[in-house]
Design a protein around this motif. Structure first.
Motif, PDB file in Angstrom:
ATOM      1  N   HIS A 150      16.382   9.176   1.315  1.00  0.00           N
ATOM      2  CA  HIS A 150      17.355  10.175   0.862  1.00  0.00           C
ATOM      3  C   HIS A 150      17.239  11.462   1.672  1.00  0.00           C
ATOM      4  CE1 HIS A 150      19.179   8.035  -2.448  1.00  0.00           C
ATOM      5  NE2 HIS A 150      17.983   7.693  -2.885  1.00  0.00           N
ATOM      6  N   ASP A 199      26.989   6.344   2.378  1.00  0.00           N
ATOM      7  CA  ASP A 199      25.779   7.134   2.588  1.00  0.00           C
ATOM      8  C   ASP A 199      24.774   6.960   1.451  1.00  0.00           C
ATOM      9  OD1 ASP A 199      27.035   8.054   4.831  1.00  0.00           O
ATOM     10  OD2 ASP A 199      27.434  10.069   4.056  1.00  0.00           O
ATOM     11  N   ARG A 200      25.066   6.054   0.514  1.00  0.00           N
ATOM     12  CA  ARG A 200      24.171   5.826  -0.626  1.00  0.00           C
ATOM     13  C   ARG A 200      23.191   4.710  -0.290  1.00  0.00           C
ATOM     14  NH1 ARG A 200      27.211   3.906  -4.890  1.00  0.00           N
ATOM     15  NH2 ARG A 200      25.246   3.728  -5.967  1.00  0.00           N
ATOM     16  N   VAL A 201      21.905   4.970  -0.540  1.00  0.00           N
ATOM     17  CA  VAL A 201      20.844   4.002  -0.269  1.00  0.00           C
ATOM     18  C   VAL A 201      20.501   3.251  -1.546  1.00  0.00           C
ATOM     19  CG1 VAL A 201      18.442   3.714   0.433  1.00  0.00           C
ATOM     20  CG2 VAL A 201      19.840   5.462   1.513  1.00  0.00           C
ATOM     21  N   LEU A 216      16.733  -2.824   7.306  1.00  0.00           N
ATOM     22  CA  LEU A 216      18.062  -2.386   6.865  1.00  0.00           C
ATOM     23  C   LEU A 216      18.960  -3.597   6.697  1.00  0.00           C
ATOM     24  CD1 LEU A 216      18.432   0.742   9.161  1.00  0.00           C
ATOM     25  CD2 LEU A 216      18.054   0.713   6.684  1.00  0.00           C
ATOM     26  N   LEU A 266      18.921  11.203   4.991  1.00  0.00           N
ATOM     27  CA  LEU A 266      20.388  11.224   4.910  1.00  0.00           C
ATOM     28  C   LEU A 266      20.934  12.564   4.432  1.00  0.00           C
ATOM     29  CD1 LEU A 266      21.051   7.647   3.507  1.00  0.00           C
ATOM     30  CD2 LEU A 266      21.397   8.471   5.848  1.00  0.00           C
ATOM     31  N   LEU A 287      22.792   0.046   2.438  1.00  0.00           N
ATOM     32  CA  LEU A 287      23.593   1.260   2.338  1.00  0.00           C
ATOM     33  C   LEU A 287      24.999   0.920   1.872  1.00  0.00           C
ATOM     34  CD1 LEU A 287      21.932   2.223   5.446  1.00  0.00           C
ATOM     35  CD2 LEU A 287      22.498   4.111   3.956  1.00  0.00           C
ATOM     36  N   ASP A 288      25.514   1.741   0.983  1.00  0.00           N
ATOM     37  CA  ASP A 288      26.911   1.690   0.581  1.00  0.00           C
ATOM     38  C   ASP A 288      27.463   3.055   0.947  1.00  0.00           C
ATOM     39  OD1 ASP A 288      29.360   1.129  -0.539  1.00  0.00           O
ATOM     40  OD2 ASP A 288      28.691   1.470  -2.602  1.00  0.00           O
ATOM     41  N   ALA A 339      25.261   6.234   8.945  1.00  0.00           N
ATOM     42  CA  ALA A 339      24.090   6.339   8.071  1.00  0.00           C
ATOM     43  C   ALA A 339      22.990   5.372   8.518  1.00  0.00           C
ATOM     44  CB  ALA A 339      24.483   6.085   6.619  1.00  0.00           C
ATOM     45  N   VAL A 340      23.367   4.169   8.919  1.00  0.00           N
ATOM     46  CA  VAL A 340      22.393   3.208   9.442  1.00  0.00           C
ATOM     47  C   VAL A 340      21.768   3.766  10.715  1.00  0.00           C
ATOM     48  CG1 VAL A 340      22.163   0.934  10.556  1.00  0.00           C
ATOM     49  CG2 VAL A 340      23.380   1.150   8.382  1.00  0.00           C
TER      50      VAL A 340
END
Length: 185
Positions: A175, A159-161, A70, A178, A156-157, A55-56
């Motif tokens: 969002h 895929d959650r921003v 990030l 991703l 990021l957790d 994701a990053v």
């Protein structure tokens, strides 16, 4: 001192505890507030982080170089002010040509907190930056007037921003980047 996309920043070799300590002594720093670091690319970000997730990688591909910081899990052994005890490190690939050249020339991460004392307005001109620090800063690089503002800071957790500080890159843009499933394969 050098220009970033938005304001002037204070640069130090992020690998050097002594250089980072000098930056903090000159600028001051609020307790518990980490210092962001500019990197050349994801490979350099990986020197500072324990993990660079897919994701990053996706967000970096979409928004770097540019005003997106990030927040990544920090590698052990980094100078403490960079993480402020959080266990994380904020990294960004700058869009400003001078900032990019500085990172490339050093071939190392460079700190980039705004060049103002805590609570003062971030400087948009070299003259304003010099007025804050005078001879306490060893070198000044003039990049002309800058637009102001600050980078978006996101963590990021999976895929959650999570937006830590709003800026030019919106939560909706993050969002959307991703949600495009093509990067997952």
């Amino acid at each position: 001192m050098f220009p970033t996309e938005s304001v002037y920043g204070l640069g130090a070799d992020a690998r050097s505890a002594a250089a980072v300590a000098r930056l903090v002594a000159v600028r001051g720093r609020e307790e518990g507030k980490p210092i962001l670091v500019l990197v050349r690319d994801l490979e350099m970000a990986g020197r500072l982080s324990r993990e660079v997730s897919p994701a990053v990688r996706r967000l970096a591909a979409c928004f770097w170089p540019g005003p997106l910081t990030l927040v990544l899990p920090a590698r052990p052994g980094l100078p403490e002010p960079l993480t402020a005890g959080t266990g994380t490190i904020g990294v960004r690939v700058p869009a400003h040509a001078i900032a990019r050249a500085l990172v490339a020339g050093l071939d190392a991460p460079v700190t980039a907190p705004s060049a103002n004392p805590p609570g003062a307005d971030p400087p948009r001109t070299l003259g304003a930056a010099r007025a804050y620090f005078g001879d306490a800063v060893a070198a000044y690089v003039d990049g002309g007037p800058l637009p102001g503002g600050a980078s978006t800071v996101a963590a990021l957790d999976g895929d959650r921003v999570r937006i830590i500080r709003a800026g030019p890159v919106s939560e909706q843009q993050l969002h959307a980047a991703l949600e495009d499933a093509s990067w997952r394969s």
